[in-house]
Enzyme design. Structure first.
Site, PDB file in Angstrom:
ATOM      1  N   CYS A 121       0.851  -1.191   0.000  1.00 30.04           N
ATOM      2  CA  CYS A 121       0.000   0.000   0.000  1.00 30.04           C
ATOM      3  C   CYS A 121       0.882   1.234   0.000  1.00 30.04           C
ATOM      4  O   CYS A 121       2.100   1.151   0.129  1.00 30.04           O
ATOM      5  CB  CYS A 121      -0.948   0.016   1.192  1.00 30.04           C
ATOM      6  SG  CYS A 121      -2.357   1.122   0.899  1.00 30.04           S
ATOM      7  N   LYS A 205     -12.273  -4.888   2.111  1.00 32.54           N
ATOM      8  CA  LYS A 205     -11.712  -4.099   3.211  1.00 32.54           C
ATOM      9  C   LYS A 205     -12.635  -2.921   3.449  1.00 32.54           C
ATOM     10  O   LYS A 205     -12.861  -2.106   2.554  1.00 32.54           O
ATOM     11  CB  LYS A 205     -10.311  -3.622   2.838  1.00 32.54           C
ATOM     12  CG  LYS A 205      -9.680  -2.752   3.908  1.00 32.54           C
ATOM     13  CD  LYS A 205      -8.273  -2.334   3.556  1.00 32.54           C
ATOM     14  CE  LYS A 205      -7.679  -1.487   4.671  1.00 32.54           C
ATOM     15  NZ  LYS A 205      -6.320  -1.042   4.348  1.00 32.54           N
ATOM     16  N   ARG A 215      -3.342   3.036  12.783  1.00 33.50           N
ATOM     17  CA  ARG A 215      -2.862   4.289  12.183  1.00 33.50           C
ATOM     18  C   ARG A 215      -1.859   4.967  13.095  1.00 33.50           C
ATOM     19  O   ARG A 215      -0.921   5.609  12.648  1.00 33.50           O
ATOM     20  CB  ARG A 215      -4.047   5.187  11.890  1.00 33.50           C
ATOM     21  CG  ARG A 215      -4.888   4.526  10.820  1.00 33.50           C
ATOM     22  CD  ARG A 215      -5.937   5.405  10.262  1.00 33.50           C
ATOM     23  NE  ARG A 215      -6.752   4.618   9.353  1.00 33.50           N
ATOM     24  CZ  ARG A 215      -7.953   4.935   8.970  1.00 33.50           C
ATOM     25  NH1 ARG A 215      -8.488   6.068   9.413  1.00 33.50           N
ATOM     26  NH2 ARG A 215      -8.623   4.169   8.137  1.00 33.50           N
ATOM     27  N   ARG A 227     -11.155   7.594   3.921  1.00 32.97           N
ATOM     28  CA  ARG A 227     -10.924   6.605   2.880  1.00 32.97           C
ATOM     29  C   ARG A 227     -12.228   6.106   2.238  1.00 32.97           C
ATOM     30  O   ARG A 227     -12.249   5.050   1.624  1.00 32.97           O
ATOM     31  CB  ARG A 227     -10.165   5.416   3.463  1.00 32.97           C
ATOM     32  CG  ARG A 227      -8.844   5.729   4.162  1.00 32.97           C
ATOM     33  CD  ARG A 227      -7.902   4.542   4.090  1.00 32.97           C
ATOM     34  NE  ARG A 227      -6.836   4.519   5.083  1.00 32.97           N
ATOM     35  CZ  ARG A 227      -5.750   5.297   5.068  1.00 32.97           C
ATOM     36  NH1 ARG A 227      -5.606   6.224   4.137  1.00 32.97           N
ATOM     37  NH2 ARG A 227      -4.822   5.166   6.001  1.00 32.97           N
ATOM     38  N   GLU A 243     -16.557  -7.471  -4.668  1.00 36.26           N
ATOM     39  CA  GLU A 243     -15.131  -7.171  -4.504  1.00 36.26           C
ATOM     40  C   GLU A 243     -14.323  -8.471  -4.489  1.00 36.26           C
ATOM     41  O   GLU A 243     -13.275  -8.578  -5.111  1.00 36.26           O
ATOM     42  CB  GLU A 243     -14.884  -6.411  -3.194  1.00 36.26           C
ATOM     43  CG  GLU A 243     -15.257  -4.938  -3.211  1.00 36.26           C
ATOM     44  CD  GLU A 243     -14.243  -4.092  -3.993  1.00 36.26           C
ATOM     45  OE1 GLU A 243     -13.258  -4.637  -4.514  1.00 36.26           O
ATOM     46  OE2 GLU A 243     -14.452  -2.870  -4.083  1.00 36.26           O
ATOM     47  N   LYS A 258     -11.710  -8.029   5.919  1.00 35.24           N
ATOM     48  CA  LYS A 258     -11.123  -7.191   6.964  1.00 35.24           C
ATOM     49  C   LYS A 258     -12.080  -6.074   7.330  1.00 35.24           C
ATOM     50  O   LYS A 258     -12.608  -5.448   6.411  1.00 35.24           O
ATOM     51  CB  LYS A 258      -9.824  -6.622   6.394  1.00 35.24           C
ATOM     52  CG  LYS A 258      -9.019  -5.783   7.332  1.00 35.24           C
ATOM     53  CD  LYS A 258      -7.792  -5.310   6.606  1.00 35.24           C
ATOM     54  CE  LYS A 258      -7.007  -4.369   7.480  1.00 35.24           C
ATOM     55  NZ  LYS A 258      -5.851  -3.864   6.800  1.00 35.24           N
ATOM     56  N   SER A 284      -6.305  -4.119  14.308  1.00 34.22           N
ATOM     57  CA  SER A 284      -5.768  -3.491  15.511  1.00 34.22           C
ATOM     58  C   SER A 284      -6.836  -3.175  16.558  1.00 34.22           C
ATOM     59  O   SER A 284      -6.614  -3.363  17.744  1.00 34.22           O
ATOM     60  CB  SER A 284      -5.015  -2.217  15.123  1.00 34.22           C
ATOM     61  OG  SER A 284      -5.844  -1.367  14.349  1.00 34.22           O
ATOM     62  N   TYR A 323      -2.928  -9.962  15.793  1.00 40.06           N
ATOM     63  CA  TYR A 323      -1.911  -9.462  16.721  1.00 40.06           C
ATOM     64  C   TYR A 323      -1.812 -10.340  17.966  1.00 40.06           C
ATOM     65  O   TYR A 323      -0.902 -10.177  18.763  1.00 40.06           O
ATOM     66  CB  TYR A 323      -2.221  -8.012  17.109  1.00 40.06           C
ATOM     67  CG  TYR A 323      -2.225  -7.077  15.908  1.00 40.06           C
ATOM     68  CD1 TYR A 323      -1.031  -6.554  15.429  1.00 40.06           C
ATOM     69  CD2 TYR A 323      -3.406  -6.761  15.245  1.00 40.06           C
ATOM     70  CE1 TYR A 323      -1.018  -5.733  14.315  1.00 40.06           C
ATOM     71  CE2 TYR A 323      -3.409  -5.929  14.134  1.00 40.06           C
ATOM     72  CZ  TYR A 323      -2.211  -5.419  13.673  1.00 40.06           C
ATOM     73  OH  TYR A 323      -2.201  -4.619  12.566  1.00 40.06           O
TER      74      TYR A 323
HETATM   75  C1  PBG Z   1      -3.459   0.658   5.199  1.00 44.26           C
HETATM   76  C2  PBG Z   1      -3.749  -0.404   6.172  1.00 44.26           C
HETATM   77  C3  PBG Z   1      -4.555  -0.292   7.286  1.00 44.26           C
HETATM   78  C4  PBG Z   1      -4.537  -1.529   7.898  1.00 44.26           C
HETATM   79  C5  PBG Z   1      -3.736  -2.356   7.149  1.00 44.26           C
HETATM   80  N1  PBG Z   1      -3.258  -1.666   6.069  1.00 44.26           N
HETATM   81  C6  PBG Z   1      -5.232   0.880   7.841  1.00 44.26           C
HETATM   82  C7  PBG Z   1      -6.161   1.641   7.007  1.00 44.26           C
HETATM   83  O1  PBG Z   1      -6.615   1.209   5.946  1.00 44.26           O
HETATM   84  O2  PBG Z   1      -6.454   2.751   7.423  1.00 44.26           O
HETATM   85  C8  PBG Z   1      -5.267  -1.884   9.144  1.00 44.26           C
HETATM   86  C9  PBG Z   1      -4.580  -2.857  10.001  1.00 44.26           C
HETATM   87  C10 PBG Z   1      -5.106  -2.908  11.374  1.00 44.26           C
HETATM   88  O3  PBG Z   1      -5.941  -2.084  11.811  1.00 44.26           O
HETATM   89  O4  PBG Z   1      -4.670  -3.813  12.084  1.00 44.26           O
HETATM   90  N2  PBG Z   1      -3.511   0.257   3.869  1.00 44.26           N
HETATM   91 ZN    ZN Z   2      -3.180   2.062   2.634  1.00 44.44          ZN
END
Ligand code: PBG
Ligand code: ZN
Length: 335
Positions: A121, A205, A215, A227, A243, A258, A284, A323
């Site tokens: 990303c 996602k 973040r 986003r 998707e 996700k 997270s 995690y």
């Molecule tokens: C960004 C990305 C994110 C996560 C993985 N890759 C955050 C977002 O899209 O804002 C989230 C991972 C997590 O919260 O554990 N491409």
């Molecule tokens: Zn990203």
């Protein structure tokens, strides 16, 4: 007939009986452990919003992978925190970028004895904190969101994936939610001689507040807007299936949903529809909520983590990015 003829409690009579009829088994081999590696630091940095999670200096990565392997976990997912950001996100596809260096060190240390996955990303690497290239002028997404240029972003994502493949990654995991990202990456990998590198996209996602702790962990918050013109609304399940289906058509090897816990209906539906491996990313926020409640003494964190992860597996996930991986692996082997 006497009532009740059916006494399901008979199946729960003893521990041995319960173990025989157990439908779901979670193993360390189902898990992927995220690893955050930060450029330009000498010591581990604690992530405040994710107690127990740290950003690692490059020098600590192989040691960390050693302990992950020791717990019986077969895979890591690398996330990079670079020391420089720009409009083009160019530190993401630098040959000497932090993820690229981490991948090659881990590969060198462990050979094929570990599956290395990497996030693909731009948001950790762009000054905007967005997952694609920002076009000049205001976007139409509302809330101050900029216009994110889909197709030019594909070229960058493909470059990131190829550079990670050159470093020796096994699986690239695009998380940008750009349309066509899987086919752009597949084509670029194949053209560069990496037809054996797998793609596990973040297929469905959702734009989720469950990502907030990440973040903070990866310094990738959008600097303006949100986003919602690229990540999915959490209200939509049929769209999630589209998707996922388009990622399959584009050549995904494994699809991923996700977040996980609040989206188990989608995990189950993807499992029902597809014969591909299905992954779920327990993000997270799922981790942070449990840690906070456990720290307050409201719940037993270890028990809650096991219940959550078994539920994700029961819903149909073959692979779970979590995690909690290192924390739970020991008790899974002991079960
Ligand atoms: C960004 C990305 C994110 C996560 C993985 N890759 C955050 C977002 O899209 O804002 C989230 C991972 C997590 O919260 O554990 N491409
Ligand atoms: Zn990203």
């Amino acid at each position: 007939m006497r009532f009740p003829t059916r006494r399901l409690r008979r199946l729960r009579k003893t521990e041995k009986m319960r173990s025989m009829i157990r439908e779901t088994t979670l193993l360390p081999s189902d898990l992927v452990c995220p690893v955050l590696v930060q450029e330009g630091i000498d010591e581990r940095v604690t992530v405040k919003s994710m107690p127990g999670i740290q950003r690692l200096p490059l020098s600590d990565v192989t040691g960390e992978v050693e302990s992950i392997k020791g717990a019986g976990i077969p895979a890591i997912m690398l996330f990079g925190v670079p020391s420089s950001k720009d409009d083009a996100g160019s530190s993401a596809f630098d040959r000497d970028g932090i993820v690229q260096r981490a991948v090659s060190e881990v590969r060198q240390a462990f050979g094929d004895d570990i599956v290395i996955m990497s996030d693909v990303c731009m948001c950790q690497y762009t000054s905007s904190g967005h997952c694609g290239i920002v076009r000049d002028g205001p976007g139409r997404g509302g809330g101050g969101s900029p216009a994110i240029d889909n197709d030019p972003s594909l070229e960058v994502l493909a470059k990131i994936a190829v550079s990670q493949a050159e470093s020796g990654v096994d699986v690239v995991s695009p998380s940008a939610m750009m349309d066509g990202q899987v086919s752009a990456i597949r084509t670029a990998l194949d053209d560069s001689g990496f037809s054996d590198v797998l793609i596990m996209p973040h297929s469905a996602k959702h734009r989720s507040v469950f990502y907030s702790p990440f973040r903070d962990a990866a310094e990738c918050a959008p600097q303006f807007g949100d986003r919602s013109t690229y990540q999915m609304p959490y209200t939509n399940a049929r769209e999630a299936m589209q998707e996922i289906e388009s990622d399959v058509e584009e050549g995904a090897d494994i699809v991923m949903i996700k977040p996980a816990l609040a989206y188990l209906d989608l995990v189950a539906e993807a499992r029902r529809r597809l014969d591909l491996p299905v992954a779920a990313f327990s993000v997270s926020g799922e981790y942070a909520l449990v840690r906070a409640a456990a720290a307050a003494g409201y719940v037993d964190g270890a028990q809650i983590a096991l219940e959550m992860l078994h539920s994700i597996k029961r819903a149909g996930a073959d692979i779970i990015v979590t995690y909690f991986a290192k924390d739970v692996a020991g008790s899974l082997l002991a079960e």
